[in-house]
Structure formats: structure tokens, C-alpha cells
Design an enzyme around this catalytic site. Sequence first.
Site, PDB file in Angstrom:
ATOM      1  N   GLU A  51     -29.162  -1.479   9.647  1.00 50.03           N
ATOM      2  CA  GLU A  51     -30.426  -1.747   8.938  1.00 50.03           C
ATOM      3  C   GLU A  51     -30.565  -3.215   8.547  1.00 50.03           C
ATOM      4  OE1 GLU A  51     -29.514   2.631   8.198  1.00 50.03           O
ATOM      5  OE2 GLU A  51     -28.358   0.752   8.095  1.00 50.03           O
ATOM      6  N   PHE A 113     -28.447  13.691  -2.888  1.00 47.31           N
ATOM      7  CA  PHE A 113     -27.762  13.132  -1.726  1.00 47.31           C
ATOM      8  C   PHE A 113     -28.576  11.995  -1.128  1.00 47.31           C
ATOM      9  CE2 PHE A 113     -27.111  13.205   2.962  1.00 47.31           C
ATOM     10  CZ  PHE A 113     -25.797  12.762   2.973  1.00 47.31           C
ATOM     11  N   GLN A 114     -27.921  10.867  -0.932  1.00 44.59           N
ATOM     12  CA  GLN A 114     -28.532   9.648  -0.390  1.00 44.59           C
ATOM     13  C   GLN A 114     -29.743   9.189  -1.208  1.00 44.59           C
ATOM     14  OE1 GLN A 114     -29.132  10.013   3.916  1.00 44.59           O
ATOM     15  NE2 GLN A 114     -27.068   9.214   4.235  1.00 44.59           N
ATOM     16  N   LYS A 163     -39.707  11.807   0.847  1.00 43.34           N
ATOM     17  CA  LYS A 163     -39.864  12.501   2.118  1.00 43.34           C
ATOM     18  C   LYS A 163     -41.053  13.457   2.127  1.00 43.34           C
ATOM     19  CE  LYS A 163     -37.436  15.227   5.607  1.00 43.34           C
ATOM     20  NZ  LYS A 163     -36.147  15.789   6.057  1.00 43.34           N
ATOM     21  N   MET A 466     -17.453 -24.335   7.302  1.00 40.85           N
ATOM     22  CA  MET A 466     -17.970 -25.007   6.113  1.00 40.85           C
ATOM     23  C   MET A 466     -17.079 -24.744   4.901  1.00 40.85           C
ATOM     24  SD  MET A 466     -20.212 -27.118   5.061  1.00 40.85           S
ATOM     25  CE  MET A 466     -21.750 -27.160   5.984  1.00 40.85           C
TER      26      MET A 466
END
Length: 554
Positions: A51, A113-114, A163, A466
Site C-alpha cells: 500500500e 478485526f482490522q 464497508k 548520507m
Amino acid sequence: MQMTGAQILVECLLEQGVDTIFGFPGGAVLHIYDELYRQHDRIRHILTSHEQGASHMADGYARATGKVGVCLATSGPGATNLVTGIATAYMDSIPMVAITGNVPLSLLGKDSFQEVDIAGITMPVTKHNYIVKDVKDLARILREAFYVAQEGRPGPVLVDIPKDVTAHKAEYVREEPRKVERRCKGITDESIREALEVIGRSRKPYILVGGGVVLSDAKDQIVELADKLDAPVTCSLMGMGGFPTNHPRYTGMLGMHGTKASNIGVTHCDLLVVVGARFSDRVTGDTAKFARGAQVLHIDIDPAEINKNVAAYHHIIGDVKMVLEALNSRLEQQQHAAWMEEVAKIQKDNPLRYKPGLTGQYVIERLYAYTKGNAIIATEVGQHQMWAAQFYKFHEPRLFLTSGGLGTMGYGMGAAIGAKVARPDMRVVNIAGDGSFRMNMNEIMTAVRYKIPIVVLVINNSVLGMVRQWQTIFYDERYSFTHLNPDLDYVKLCEAFGAQGYNLDKVEDIDAVFDKAFASDVPVVINCIVDKDDMVYPMVAPGKPIDELVEEKY
């Protein structure tokens, strides 16, 4: 017409002119993905490997075009994986709409959940965000999100959709996108008159070009101002291409790794015209000693930036392009020949230099010569990023895509893919360090899957360059965890992904490798071997005045 939330979402995206979404599916966004399946002939979806890659691709798409980039992720870890890309866009004022799914309304706030409070998590790094709790509000919120992302100072907006909202139905009526008007209320006759008076008193003016010039598409106006003001010009990292870096008035980047001409010139000027820049600490160094002999004329769209880091003698708040048009229309031709000669002499006597052989600087110079500047250059973050800013010339805006404010390693891979999707006619190169390349090299698989022929130039010094440079200078060469695995075979790795790979370890092979890379119709990774002790110079130590430069001895 009655539609589900998922259908409304896709129709609203099409309303806004969206042709591509970058995302990764999951349970909370399955209704949306089902609709994308049905509408695949109307809107393109790029399945990323992670993602975070989706958010960087949306960012690169936006930077390369000026349009809003769109990314999509599921709830929980899918949403949190977007956060780094959202923050990157926020720090650099990039228009993006990030759409996340969430658990159904009945499960919100119950540690389901999630489930995460992604609106709360992203509040500090979005211009605005929304939780859609009623499908009847979905179209309005999406339209508003696109408007907010573009209006005024651009930035990312998050829309979180439970959802069940994507399954519920509501009436949908197509609307034309709301026109984004340029902000001009702060551009008054008095503010322009006062600016002209400040300019008229100047004998040693300098112009600092920031990212706002790029975002406002004000290149022509800033060139006109420089010519009328008869002044030298420097750029921040984000301002690259806002003023052509091959222009004779351009003296190089300003700040920690700026040129001596720019850093000394800005320190000694009597007027600093700052256009669309926010005075980052990497630009100013010690703010108490920054442009210490100058009156600062600050032009910016965001009033919050005025007097935030450096006090302005006078300011004009408004869209940069409109301010410059108003200013240029009333500005009489100025003459500062002696000052221009003084700065030009510093520039001539102090060119950017590097040791002979196969170095990051030399390869990037040769890349510019090979492409003649006709390429979009994305970068990761580190030494290679600074070398790109120093040694590649950007004739136009939107050709340099880099994470300036957040300094996100792993940004360039996604940004390059997003840019190539947006502008398939352009060559697109991601200049990376081997440390940054490891962050998101999995997106090579995305480029392979969709036959997106980007070129990745890995400046491979087998260290975190760096960070190691700072350890060399400030930490008595205690190289704590900055050595990488020198035995990793990047060519074989990329071939396993389905890309082409080439090792580059000889100066005489550069053009031949470039020939092969740019002729390819699949992604190509060039593994360019350089010395681990090569450094970025000049350099200003953190917190020091920018005229106290450390230069490498040759």
C-alpha cells in the site's frame, strides 16, 4: 438513479476526471473492488505490491501532471501502510485523495478485526479527512475531497468509508466538478505598491524559488520577474524546474548542500524575494544569520508560512502565478549589473566539483547529457538525491519528483511508476541509492506486471551514504549500522522479478548501458558501483549559517 456506495464512488471518481487508481484490495473494500471489476473499461486500477507503493504512485502521478492522485486501501494495516505516503504528500503540498475502507458502522470503535482510527491517525498529515457514515453523504464528501485537495495550498485528503456504506444505496445524480479558483484576495493594489517600493530601493536583489512556483505553474512569470528585477536566482529542492536550472541567472540550489554562489549571494543580498517557499531548516541553516543583510519579500499562498521561520519585511498572500502577474505588470526594468557580475564571479570561481572516475555525480551528469533534460527524474532520499539536484538540469517544472519535506526513503520507485503511468510519452528515471532501493524494490514487480518501462539507476556504494557521511564528519567515523550487504546481486534479483538488469562499473560503458536501458520495453535496473567514501559537497553543518560551507579539497 439509485446506486450502491461502491457505484457512487466510482462514478464520482470518473466525474473528477480520474483515469487511474493505485491500490491493494482487502475485506473492507471488496464492494469497491467488485465495482472496479465491472468498470475496468472506464477506470484503470494498478495493483501495487504494497500500500505504501500505492500512495507514492498517486503522489508521483500528481506531481507529474498537476492532477489529483488517487490511492485505495483496505482497513487496518492497509490504511496504516498509506500513512508514510500521505505524510510525504502533505509535507510537499501534493494533491492526493486517499480512500480507505473500514469495518461496518456497527463495529466502529469496538476494536474490531482490522479496525484502526485512520482519520485520527492521519489528522496531522492531511489537509482534511472524512469518515462517511451515511451513503447519502458519500458523493458530496468525495466531491469536496477533490476540491479541498486542489484549492489554495494543495495537499492530501483522506476519505474513510465503512464497508456497509459501500453496499447501501442512495440516489446519485452526476455533477460537473466544482471549479477551483485561484486565491487572489490578498493581492491588493496596496500590497503590490509596497512590494514595488521595496524592490525599487534594492541594489543587490536575489530570488529564491520554492515549490509553490511549480504547483502554481508560474515558470514563465518567475523568469519574467528575474529579468525585470535583473537578479540572480536560486531554488530550494522543491523549486527545481520552477525556474529553469540551465538559465544563465540560475546560481544553483540554496542551503545545506547549496552552491557557494547561492549561499554567499543570499547572505550578502539586500533584498530576498522568496516565492512559494517555506524557509525549511535545510535551506536557512541558522535562521538568525540567514540573509542577515536583506529585507525579505515573501510571496506565498499560505498565510501560516508568513513569519513562521524567517521574518518578512513585506509579504503578499495569494496564488503565486497571480501575484507575479500583478507584480510584473507594474514593475519597471531594474538594472543591477554590478551585483550580477559579483555573483557570477563567485559562481565561476567556485564550480561544483567531484573526483574523476565513476562517481554518482559523473553518472548523473552523463544521464542529463544523454536525455538532454527530456526526462522525468524521480529520486529516493540521500546522497544521490542531492547529486541529482546539483548535476541534473531541469528545464521545466514537474520533471523532478523527490521527497523534500519528509525525506522518505523508498519514495522514488512508486513515484516513478506513477509518473510513467501519467505521462507514458516521457522517459522516466528513478535515481536511487542502494539503501533506498531496498525499501520498496518490490514495486519492480508492479512495473513488470503492467509493462511500465521505467529505468532505475541505483548509485550503489554498499552503505547508507548520507548517514555514513554524517558519521564521518560528526561522529568520528563510528559507522554504526550503515554498512549494507555488498554481495547482493541486484541484476539477478531484478531478473527474478522479470525486469532487466545491468551492472555498470566502468566509465566507458555508461552510454552503452543507457542505450540498452532506454531501448527496453520492460523495467530496467542499472547497478552503478561507486566508492563508499564519495560525499556530497558543499555542505553546511546543521545549525550553522549557510555561508559557512565545508568544501572538499581536490
